[in-house]
Design an enzyme around this catalytic site. Structure first.
Site, mmCIF file in Angstrom:
data_model
loop_
_atom_site.group_PDB
_atom_site.id
_atom_site.type_symbol
_atom_site.label_atom_id
_atom_site.label_comp_id
_atom_site.label_asym_id
_atom_site.label_seq_id
_atom_site.Cartn_x
_atom_site.Cartn_y
_atom_site.Cartn_z
ATOM 1 N N SER A 156 0.831 -1.195 0.000
ATOM 2 C CA SER A 156 0.000 0.000 0.000
ATOM 3 C C SER A 156 0.873 1.255 0.000
ATOM 4 O O SER A 156 1.597 1.498 -0.967
ATOM 5 C CB SER A 156 -0.969 -0.036 1.193
ATOM 6 O OG SER A 156 -1.955 0.966 1.082
ATOM 7 N N HIS A 198 -4.006 -0.683 -4.582
ATOM 8 C CA HIS A 198 -5.458 -0.938 -4.455
ATOM 9 C C HIS A 198 -6.123 -0.654 -5.816
ATOM 10 O O HIS A 198 -7.209 -0.065 -5.874
ATOM 11 C CB HIS A 198 -6.090 -0.049 -3.378
ATOM 12 C CG HIS A 198 -5.458 -0.152 -2.032
ATOM 13 N ND1 HIS A 198 -5.692 -1.187 -1.150
ATOM 14 C CD2 HIS A 198 -4.560 0.664 -1.411
ATOM 15 C CE1 HIS A 198 -4.994 -0.999 -0.038
ATOM 16 N NE2 HIS A 198 -4.289 0.106 -0.181
ATOM 17 N N GLU A 225 -5.066 -5.322 -5.113
ATOM 18 C CA GLU A 225 -4.935 -5.808 -3.746
ATOM 19 C C GLU A 225 -4.577 -7.294 -3.744
ATOM 20 O O GLU A 225 -4.916 -8.035 -4.671
ATOM 21 C CB GLU A 225 -6.235 -5.576 -2.970
ATOM 22 C CG GLU A 225 -6.526 -4.094 -2.729
ATOM 23 C CD GLU A 225 -7.813 -3.853 -1.961
ATOM 24 O OE1 GLU A 225 -8.561 -4.833 -1.740
ATOM 25 O OE2 GLU A 225 -8.073 -2.698 -1.596
#
Length: 312
Positions: A156, A198, A225
């Site tokens: 992330s 994401h 993800e």
């Protein structure tokens, strides 16, 4: 049994008795980047985290976790500590670095310089870079990667900081817009790409395209993800996990960016877009004439697999 045969047998038994980490470290020849799109599986198969531990050298590897991007660093560390211990990591510690001052502490620098694997958690990439920018800790990470073959992973926000040109913020829009995103400087392990994470789950293609309109000399890398882009510098690109990596090449693009006003919708013609699904590994051929991939994909993958120079 002859003396020679006995020696061969003893050598075989000795090598088989080596702990997994020692054997893996003995054969490890180059550092890897493991760039994760976030929300990686920590409860079931844990394919990506297993891969990171393997590339770091196995159970005996020195795993160091950086949680400075998180607003709840203790909670995040507890989660990863439990996962890595469950996967068999025997030497996993958090790096005590949450502030800019921490990034200059000798203990922090030595932990990073001596690590076999460094894992950067999610959170806010801007918070993380405020801590790491041009710091002794960041320089130690570069030395570890370039000189000690350390595996560097980030999920992330930890993935966003891998690039030199970091996507700092920007709200996804239905279509690309001028000045729809802001850029900053990351850790520079990937000098030729902009990473967004994401990716499919948060519909970020237009956001990535808005960034590429500003920097059409770079590649765009959108990572889903529970998916990781694994780079073996100048050798291969592998996709691990359950989703895909979207690779956008704007270098032959024609755009109205220079003539558009802030907030205007952008025309972007001639983009090359490649979807690389999990389970695929793309080995760069030593002789370009022997490549199996399409020419434009091979060219983009070669650019993606080039890591930045050691900094500091």
């Amino acid at each position: 049994m002859t003396h020679l045969h006995r020696r061969q047998l003893f050598a075989l038994l000795a090598s088989a008795a080596l702990p997994f980490g020692s054997a893996a470290q003995a054969t490890k020849t180059q550092g890897r980047l493991v760039i994760i799109g976030g929300a990686e599986d920590r409860k079931q198969d844990r394919i990506i985290l297993r891969k990171f531990l393997e590339l770091s050298g196995g159970p005996n590897a020195k795993i160091r976790v950086i949680n400075a991007a998180s607003g709840v660093p203790d909670v995040v560390w507890a989660s990863y500590q439990a996962v890595f211990q469950d996967l068999g990591a025997l030497n996993c510690e958090v790096v005590p670095m949450l502030t800019r001052d921490d990034a200059s502490e000798p203990n922090v620098v030595s932990q990073l310089a001596e690590a076999d694997g460094i894992f950067i958690t999610g959170g806010d990439q801007n918070r993380l870079m405020q801590c790491l920018w041009e710091s002794p800790a960041a320089q130690a990470m570069h030395r570890a990667f370039h000189l000690n073959n350390t595996c560097i992973a980030g999920t992330s926000a930890g993935a966003a900081v891998m690039s030199r040109h970091m996507l700092a913020q920007g709200t996804p829009t239905p279509t690309p817009e001028k000045d729809g995103v802001s850029m900053d400087i990351g850790l520079s392990f990937m000098p030729n790409a902009i990473v967004d994470q994401h990716f499919s789950q948060r519909h970020r293609l237009s956001r990535l395209l808005s960034a590429l309109a500003q920097r059409p000399d770079l590649l765009g890398v959108g990572i889903d993800e529970d998916t990781a882009l694994v780079i073996e510098p100048n050798q291969s690109v592998e996709i691990v996990g359950r989703g895909a990596v979207t690779l956008v090449d704007p270098r032959r693009m024609r755009s109205n960016f220079d003539n558009a006003d802030g907030g205007d919708k952008l025309e972007m013609l001639g983009l090359q877009l490649h979807v690389l699904p999990a389970g695929n590994r793309y080995v760069l051929p030593s002789n370009p004439k022997n490549r199996k991939q399409p020419v434009l994909l091979w060219d983009a993958l070669s650019m993606l697999a080039k890591t930045g120079p050691m900094r500091g």
